[in-house]
Design a protein around this motif. Structure first.
Motif, PDB file in Angstrom:
ATOM      1  N   ASP A 278      43.064  22.678  40.983  1.00 35.96           N
ATOM      2  CA  ASP A 278      42.538  23.641  40.053  1.00 35.96           C
ATOM      3  C   ASP A 278      40.973  24.022  41.088  1.00 35.96           C
ATOM      4  O   ASP A 278      40.611  24.997  41.098  1.00 35.96           O
ATOM      5  CB  ASP A 278      41.454  23.408  38.995  1.00 35.96           C
ATOM      6  CG  ASP A 278      42.773  22.855  37.930  1.00 35.96           C
ATOM      7  OD1 ASP A 278      43.687  24.033  37.808  1.00 35.96           O
ATOM      8  OD2 ASP A 278      42.592  22.118  36.531  1.00 35.96           O
ATOM      9  N   GLY A 279      40.986  23.011  41.776  1.00 35.45           N
ATOM     10  CA  GLY A 279      39.707  23.026  42.826  1.00 35.45           C
ATOM     11  C   GLY A 279      40.473  23.833  44.059  1.00 35.45           C
ATOM     12  O   GLY A 279      39.490  24.729  43.975  1.00 35.45           O
ATOM     13  N   CYS A 280      41.126  23.090  44.312  1.00 35.54           N
ATOM     14  CA  CYS A 280      41.860  24.185  45.201  1.00 35.54           C
ATOM     15  C   CYS A 280      42.320  25.724  44.954  1.00 35.54           C
ATOM     16  O   CYS A 280      42.297  26.327  45.975  1.00 35.54           O
ATOM     17  CB  CYS A 280      43.438  23.801  45.362  1.00 35.54           C
ATOM     18  SG  CYS A 280      43.225  21.850  46.470  1.00 35.54           S
ATOM     19  N   MET A 281      42.793  25.931  43.958  1.00 37.29           N
ATOM     20  CA  MET A 281      43.297  27.145  43.226  1.00 37.29           C
ATOM     21  C   MET A 281      41.691  28.372  43.663  1.00 37.29           C
ATOM     22  O   MET A 281      42.129  29.007  43.515  1.00 37.29           O
ATOM     23  CB  MET A 281      43.295  27.141  41.567  1.00 37.29           C
ATOM     24  CG  MET A 281      44.421  28.566  41.488  1.00 37.29           C
ATOM     25  SD  MET A 281      45.828  28.751  42.058  1.00 37.29           S
ATOM     26  CE  MET A 281      45.986  30.838  41.549  1.00 37.29           C
TER      27      MET A 281
ATOM     28  N   VAL B 107      39.714  28.055  45.159  1.00 35.73           N
ATOM     29  CA  VAL B 107      39.008  27.982  47.093  1.00 35.73           C
ATOM     30  C   VAL B 107      40.416  28.803  47.627  1.00 35.73           C
ATOM     31  O   VAL B 107      39.769  30.245  48.099  1.00 35.73           O
ATOM     32  CB  VAL B 107      38.881  27.196  47.975  1.00 35.73           C
ATOM     33  CG1 VAL B 107      38.833  27.279  49.559  1.00 35.73           C
ATOM     34  CG2 VAL B 107      38.322  25.891  47.683  1.00 35.73           C
ATOM     35  N   VAL B 108      40.905  29.007  47.786  1.00 35.73           N
ATOM     36  CA  VAL B 108      41.922  30.207  47.617  1.00 35.73           C
ATOM     37  C   VAL B 108      42.431  31.267  47.105  1.00 35.73           C
ATOM     38  O   VAL B 108      42.054  32.402  47.673  1.00 35.73           O
ATOM     39  CB  VAL B 108      43.693  29.155  47.293  1.00 35.73           C
ATOM     40  CG1 VAL B 108      44.021  29.417  45.868  1.00 35.73           C
ATOM     41  CG2 VAL B 108      44.568  29.659  48.310  1.00 35.73           C
ATOM     42  N   GLN B 109      41.560  31.812  45.742  1.00 43.22           N
ATOM     43  CA  GLN B 109      41.149  33.435  45.227  1.00 43.22           C
ATOM     44  C   GLN B 109      39.963  33.294  46.227  1.00 43.22           C
ATOM     45  O   GLN B 109      40.279  34.518  46.317  1.00 43.22           O
ATOM     46  CB  GLN B 109      40.718  32.853  44.268  1.00 43.22           C
ATOM     47  CG  GLN B 109      42.884  32.291  42.724  1.00 43.22           C
ATOM     48  CD  GLN B 109      42.137  32.733  41.842  1.00 43.22           C
ATOM     49  OE1 GLN B 109      41.622  33.778  40.913  1.00 43.22           O
ATOM     50  NE2 GLN B 109      42.117  31.430  41.451  1.00 43.22           N
ATOM     51  N   GLU B 110      39.357  32.880  46.886  1.00 39.16           N
ATOM     52  CA  GLU B 110      38.044  33.459  47.600  1.00 39.16           C
ATOM     53  C   GLU B 110      38.382  33.490  48.822  1.00 39.16           C
ATOM     54  O   GLU B 110      38.247  34.931  49.045  1.00 39.16           O
ATOM     55  CB  GLU B 110      36.961  32.656  47.343  1.00 39.16           C
ATOM     56  CG  GLU B 110      36.553  32.666  48.453  1.00 39.16           C
ATOM     57  CD  GLU B 110      35.273  33.740  46.987  1.00 39.16           C
ATOM     58  OE1 GLU B 110      34.789  34.666  47.735  1.00 39.16           O
ATOM     59  OE2 GLU B 110      35.364  33.925  45.518  1.00 39.16           O
ATOM     60  N   ILE B 111      39.612  32.418  49.532  1.00 42.44           N
ATOM     61  CA  ILE B 111      39.494  33.294  51.279  1.00 42.44           C
ATOM     62  C   ILE B 111      40.707  34.344  50.582  1.00 42.44           C
ATOM     63  O   ILE B 111      40.664  35.032  51.896  1.00 42.44           O
ATOM     64  CB  ILE B 111      39.759  32.044  51.946  1.00 42.44           C
ATOM     65  CG1 ILE B 111      41.364  31.153  50.987  1.00 42.44           C
ATOM     66  CG2 ILE B 111      38.939  31.018  51.501  1.00 42.44           C
ATOM     67  CD1 ILE B 111      42.043  30.229  51.962  1.00 42.44           C
ATOM     68  N   THR B 112      41.385  35.201  50.054  1.00 43.29           N
ATOM     69  CA  THR B 112      42.506  35.967  49.949  1.00 43.29           C
ATOM     70  C   THR B 112      41.709  36.558  49.595  1.00 43.29           C
ATOM     71  O   THR B 112      43.062  37.819  49.598  1.00 43.29           O
ATOM     72  CB  THR B 112      44.016  35.028  48.803  1.00 43.29           C
ATOM     73  OG1 THR B 112      43.602  34.430  47.806  1.00 43.29           O
ATOM     74  CG2 THR B 112      44.777  34.192  49.632  1.00 43.29           C
ATOM     75  N   LYS B 113      40.471  37.389  49.983  1.00 46.06           N
ATOM     76  CA  LYS B 113      39.734  38.302  48.623  1.00 46.06           C
ATOM     77  C   LYS B 113      39.848  39.609  50.957  1.00 46.06           C
ATOM     78  O   LYS B 113      39.674  40.593  50.730  1.00 46.06           O
ATOM     79  CB  LYS B 113      38.464  37.595  48.381  1.00 46.06           C
ATOM     80  CG  LYS B 113      38.184  37.764  47.110  1.00 46.06           C
ATOM     81  CD  LYS B 113      37.211  37.270  46.758  1.00 46.06           C
ATOM     82  CE  LYS B 113      36.990  37.145  45.410  1.00 46.06           C
ATOM     83  NZ  LYS B 113      35.299  36.843  44.824  1.00 46.06           N
TER      84      LYS B 113
END
Length: 447
Positions: free
Chosen positions: A206-209, A211-217
């Motif tokens: 859930d923590g990785c998820m 972060v990945v939502q943030e960087i794929t902005k």
């Protein structure tokens, strides 16, 4: 091929239904923030009748004609009809064995039990079904001038393996965010070997998820997790293929392990499309199985889905579904309600023993299949599955990805009694010692 059929992204929220082209870099509705789903032009698809669709799909199944031999691209018109041939990235995914679990079924009192072995795939999991679609669409977007430079995912193992291998085949850089120390070494080495940029984060899935939502902005990094409904389009073919393998007959019950729940919504999506186009006239019951240590969907089910509370998922042998805040919760709820669905959970001992018992009949089950089999045993015991019903359990990954789980079970070094442990017998290199050990062992097995 002529673009006779069309598909697009549409907002999942019935009150919104905003739509976007499939080549848009968008994962949630820009208007209301809901997840998206891929919609198809059903009017155009319905111009072919059910008999014609069945004949077409049967002719393509495991054929040598590119790209139709793939279990996904053989259903191309229902999946991604606007893709160009040269942009399809396929590794002959799908077409996996629907295994008649005759001996295991007899053990548990079920005559018509089948295991859909989705792990018999290129990267060893059902995630290949979705990744071929997503990476193909990305390749076409890049060909048409999109700024995408890499594709990224958060993963508990299988998603990262599938993304890495399909991106490697396409010549696209992959980025995977993994929870440090929480996936098997077999799963970790797959993206490393396939050239992914592997980021091991000191957190859980859930923590990785987050972060990945943030960087794929950043539009140069494309999101490959199941909140991207292109993944669902490929994964939905598993239900279609099961029915096709039964000569277009519907099983009574399908049991599937549930973590982030994209696979649940995908399974339902494929079956509903078959019904809408007249290929089937009834729906199976869908059962979602979760590990007790990561069971937010089960907890919500107990409250009739009237509320949902994310949890901190605890460590579980079923590491690929160790997820406390599933992204596709709302989509999975909709599917369960349409399919007279059930949700169960399984303890660590229940899932490990179920996998080990199944292995004694010729399988080699990963722990997530163990969760599904444990749910099956509970349903049989409670009478919620009749022994005359045809039941399919979806095995989501290959057992070879989880050999450490197997070793620890049979060495009996887990935190519970391992009922079916089978330790090697250590002996001196003498025939008399071997004969004596064989006599005792075979006598014990006859009891």
């Amino acid at each position: 091929m002529p673009k006779r059929y069309k598909s697009w992204f549409q907002c999942f929220n019935e009150k919104c239904r905003e739509s976007y082209p499939l080549d848009s870099i968008v994962y949630r509705c820009k208007k209301c923030g809901s997840l998206l789903e891929v919609q198809h032009d059903l009017t155009a698809l319905a111009r072919r009748d059910a008999k014609t669709w069945k004949k077409l799909f049967n002719a393509r199944y495991k054929s040598n004609e590119w790209p139709y031999g793939s279990g996904v691209w053989g259903k191309r018109e229902w999946v991604l009809p606007q893709i160009d041939d040269e942009d399809i990235v396929s590794l002959y995914e799908g077409g996996t064995n629907l295994f008649w679990a005759e001996r295991f079924g007899k053990m548990v009192g079920l005559n018509d039990l089948w295991i859909k072995l989705c792990g018999n795939s290129h990267s060893g999991s059902f995630k290949d079904l979705g990744m071929t679609v997503l990476v193909s669409q990305v390749k076409q977007m890049i060909s048409n001038g999109s700024p995408i430079e890499a594709v990224a995912c958060a993963s508990t193992g299988d998603t990262s393996a599938a993304l890495a291998v399909y991106c490697a085949a396409a010549g696209i850089q992959s980025i995977v965010l993994l929870p440090k120390g929480k996936i098997s070494i077999e799963q970790l080495i797959q993206p490393i070997a396939n050239g992914a940029l592997v980021l091991s984060l000191d957190t859980d899935f859930d923590g990785c998820m987050k972060v990945v939502q943030e960087i794929t902005k950043d539009e140069k990094i494309y999101l490959a997790n199941s909140m991207n409904s292109l993944r669902v389009e490929g994964q939905k073919t598993v239900g279609i293929e099961i029915v096709q393998q039964f000569d277009w007959d519907i099983p009574d019950v399908i049991i599937i392990p549930g973590g982030n729940l994209g696979n649940v919504s995908a399974l339902g999506s494929g079956l509903l499309l078959m019904r809408d186009l007249g290929l089937i006239n009834k729906l199976p019951r869908i059962v979602v199985a979760q590990a007790e240590h990561a069971n937010p969907f089960y907890r919500s089910y107990l409250k009739n889905f009237e509320s949902f509370e994310p949890i901190q998922a605890q460590k579980t042998l079923a590491s690929a579904i160790q997820i406390g805040n599933p992204v596709s919760f709302e989509k999975a709820v909709r599917v369960l309600k349409k399919f007279n669905g059930l949700v169960l959970d399984a303890t660590e001992q229940e899932l490990a023993d179920a996998a080990a018992l199944a292995d004694t009949t010729g399988m080699f089950c990963d722990p997530h299949t163990g969760v599904a089999l444990a749910a099956l045993l509970k349903l049989l015991k409670s009478g919620k599955i009749d022994k005359s019903e045809r039941v399919v359990v979806i095995s989501t990954a290959h057992g070879l990805k989880f050999t450490d789980f197997k070793v620890r079970y049979h060495k009996e070094i887990l935190d519970f009694p391992c009922r079916y442990a089978n330790k090697p017998i250590e002996l001196p290199p003498r025939a008399d010692a071997v004969k004596e050990a064989l006599m005792h062992a075979l006598q014990n097995r006859r009891k």
